[in-house]
Design an enzyme around this catalytic site. Sequence first.
Site, mmCIF file in Angstrom:
data_model
loop_
_atom_site.group_PDB
_atom_site.id
_atom_site.type_symbol
_atom_site.label_atom_id
_atom_site.label_comp_id
_atom_site.label_asym_id
_atom_site.label_seq_id
_atom_site.Cartn_x
_atom_site.Cartn_y
_atom_site.Cartn_z
ATOM 1 N N TYR A 1 0.843 -1.093 -0.011
ATOM 2 C CA TYR A 1 0.148 -0.057 -0.014
ATOM 3 C C TYR A 1 0.849 1.157 -0.126
ATOM 4 O O TYR A 1 0.397 2.260 -0.681
ATOM 5 C CB TYR A 1 -0.930 -0.023 1.079
ATOM 6 C CG TYR A 1 -1.773 1.181 1.356
ATOM 7 C CD1 TYR A 1 -1.394 2.424 2.131
ATOM 8 C CD2 TYR A 1 -2.962 1.293 0.757
ATOM 9 C CE1 TYR A 1 -1.943 3.583 2.185
ATOM 10 C CE2 TYR A 1 -3.796 2.615 0.782
ATOM 11 C CZ TYR A 1 -3.139 3.358 1.517
ATOM 12 O OH TYR A 1 -3.965 4.770 1.621
ATOM 13 N N SER B 1 -2.936 11.788 9.451
ATOM 14 C CA SER B 1 -2.141 10.571 9.225
ATOM 15 C C SER B 1 -0.623 11.284 9.447
ATOM 16 O O SER B 1 -0.482 12.443 9.500
ATOM 17 C CB SER B 1 -2.075 9.668 7.934
ATOM 18 O OG SER B 1 -3.460 9.208 7.972
ATOM 19 N N LYS C 1 5.739 2.802 17.057
ATOM 20 C CA LYS C 1 4.568 3.109 16.442
ATOM 21 C C LYS C 1 3.670 1.859 16.391
ATOM 22 O O LYS C 1 3.993 0.731 15.810
ATOM 23 C CB LYS C 1 4.775 3.176 14.658
ATOM 24 C CG LYS C 1 3.722 3.565 13.800
ATOM 25 C CD LYS C 1 4.172 3.660 12.351
ATOM 26 C CE LYS C 1 2.965 4.156 11.639
ATOM 27 N NZ LYS C 1 2.177 3.265 11.408
ATOM 28 N N LYS D 1 8.718 12.838 16.865
ATOM 29 C CA LYS D 1 7.874 14.341 16.614
ATOM 30 C C LYS D 1 8.711 15.497 17.287
ATOM 31 O O LYS D 1 9.630 15.030 18.262
ATOM 32 C CB LYS D 1 6.730 14.032 17.555
ATOM 33 C CG LYS D 1 5.741 13.149 17.220
ATOM 34 C CD LYS D 1 4.446 12.931 18.246
ATOM 35 C CE LYS D 1 3.584 12.074 17.602
ATOM 36 N NZ LYS D 1 2.283 11.600 18.864
ATOM 37 N N LYS E 1 9.359 3.495 9.414
ATOM 38 C CA LYS E 1 8.918 2.467 9.603
ATOM 39 C C LYS E 1 10.048 1.385 9.233
ATOM 40 O O LYS E 1 10.712 1.488 8.876
ATOM 41 C CB LYS E 1 7.926 2.247 8.463
ATOM 42 C CG LYS E 1 6.676 3.032 8.592
ATOM 43 C CD LYS E 1 5.473 2.592 7.734
ATOM 44 C CE LYS E 1 4.754 1.673 8.265
ATOM 45 N NZ LYS E 1 3.606 1.380 7.155
#
Length: 671
Positions: free
Chosen positions: A35, A81, A115, A290, A314
């Site tokens: 995806y 997102s 995550k 962040k 990721k």
Amino acid sequence: MESIEQQLTELRTTLRHHEYLYHVMDAPEIPDAEYDRLMRELRELETKHPELITPDSPTQRVGAAPLAAFSQIRHEVPMLSLDNVFDEESFLAFNKRVQDRLKSNEKVTWCCELKLDGLAVSILYENGVLVSAATRGDGTTGEDITSNVRTIRAIPLKLHGENIPARLEVRGEVFLPQAGFEKINEDARRTGGKVFANPRNAAAGSLRQLDPRITAKRPLTFFCYGVGVLEGGELPDTHLGRLMQFKAWGLPVSDRVTLCESAEEVLAFYHKVEEDRPTLGFDIDGVVIKVNSLAQQEQLGFVARAPRWAVAFKFPAQEQMTFVRDVEFQVGRTGAITPVARLEPVHVAGVLVSNATLHNADEIERLGLRIGDKVVIRRAGDVIPQVVNVVLSERPEDTREVVFPTHCPVCGSDVERVEGEAVARCTGGLICGAQRKESLKHFVSRRAMDVDGMGDKIIDQLVEKEYVHTPADLFKLTAGKLTGLERMGPKSAQNVVNALEKAKETTFARFLYALGVREVGEATAAGLAAYFGTLEALEAASIEELQKVPDVGIVVASHVHNFFAEESNRNVISELLAEGVHWPEPIVINAEEIDSPFAGKTVVLTGSLSQMSRDDAKARLVELGAKVAGSVSKKTDLVIAGEAAGSKLAKAQELGIEVIDETEMLRLLGS
């Protein structure tokens, strides 16, 4: 330009299809990595041709529409997102963009989090009381899951402490720990229910139940990671400060949240988490990075669908797509026939995978798998690779049906499948070479008869040369015969013979475990040994009598009864005893005569103990009249929970069983 427009249309259509499967149906067909690749391809094309961007493009919004079965909640602050990076170079480029965009030379510090691979939710508190909860949905409107969220024990229904804002919307991830996921699937297989492909799907399916009573039975948990609405109060001016404030008010926050002073420290955090990933007990697919300062976040702002001040870094994909080239069938120690998919080799999570388990015939039917299919393979931690689902939309025309064998692929004996069981088994018993090897390996293993120096390769050779047919034959071996094996000199051979002689002195529980009776593990073997005391009493026990043993139900009782009813098994046991295998006479313990808080109670140990080993704790509890079981049931009186207690603790709490910690256990043992 026409071909570019066609590419864009096809990409958008494909992405919308997979977004619907993922967000609405909770049935993703492709891995996240695929995806992400499609989304990157679309974004790159739109960047080159901005005039062709449409308002409804997947790049311009967050998710998919909510299910019609739930009422809807509109997010007062959109749930956006995060953009993704997949390598160090991309992260460093993101770091540079952040530094370049800031108007001052003020130092940037990073707040780094796990995550989580679950379901994003928002929870609204008014005057400290939980009033509503919603899924992300399409980022603007989500599903009202208030009733279900109220069942999650990790989420406080009322915040505690001081200076709680009049309206506070916290955001976080609902997820399912690995132990809970395995328990849900284990129960589903036993009852014929839905088996989930991974913990994320199980969490989503659990949270989006129309009946909250079903959600309440699922061991969901929650970590908080951000804020939406804030009215009538103040929060700290750093992201980490806000998380710590949430924690002070009773909201769960991951203990792995870390403040990093530089990009180098962020990369070190990423690699440490990647290393620790298999031991976390729950699924993550990366780390979230962040900007810690809220003032700097405001300077950086947002793009259409994501903040400029945060990114998801990721891990290498744990899921990939490949083709099934064949399905073969393996025979295990107890005769279980396991189908194994032979795959077109593919790298999954950094490992080349060419085989994946298919579990049993039911799993093949559930997947709808055919030889030649394109499938999604998942590999998480040390878990054996498995087929998650079939990509039906890309099924080739020349696929073939998977035919389950009616005869054992090793010895040719009939294959049977007991009603109510998913596993098919070879009936060949000791004549089956596959079972013989595996049962002998189990017999000599450390937790069974503990024959030092007799490894798998020696057993393989002994069976292949037909030196050994039953466990009793092991004790007839001589050093001279063993020296005929590969890499076995006279000294090594004598050491093995000495180890076999030493192994003859064992315990009743170890001996029972070594026999390899179906579904009789160490804890059940110990329970049987403690309850019956002698082999003669156990051999004569009826199925009804066997069920009086803690942790023994009708299925295990039937396996034990049938094992001892089989004459060939009794003959092997007689041979073993004739060869000198023995154990101490049982010490009969009458619980009624013992003055102990554990006397007569069925006790379960879970988690790790710091002051003594589990074996020592079990032995001490038995001495004080307790019956130590391996799993929690309605028969359980007490659960002793050590560190990192998992599904057993959750089940005990669900059943209302008394739970104590190690400190209390030690106090009671001392009393």
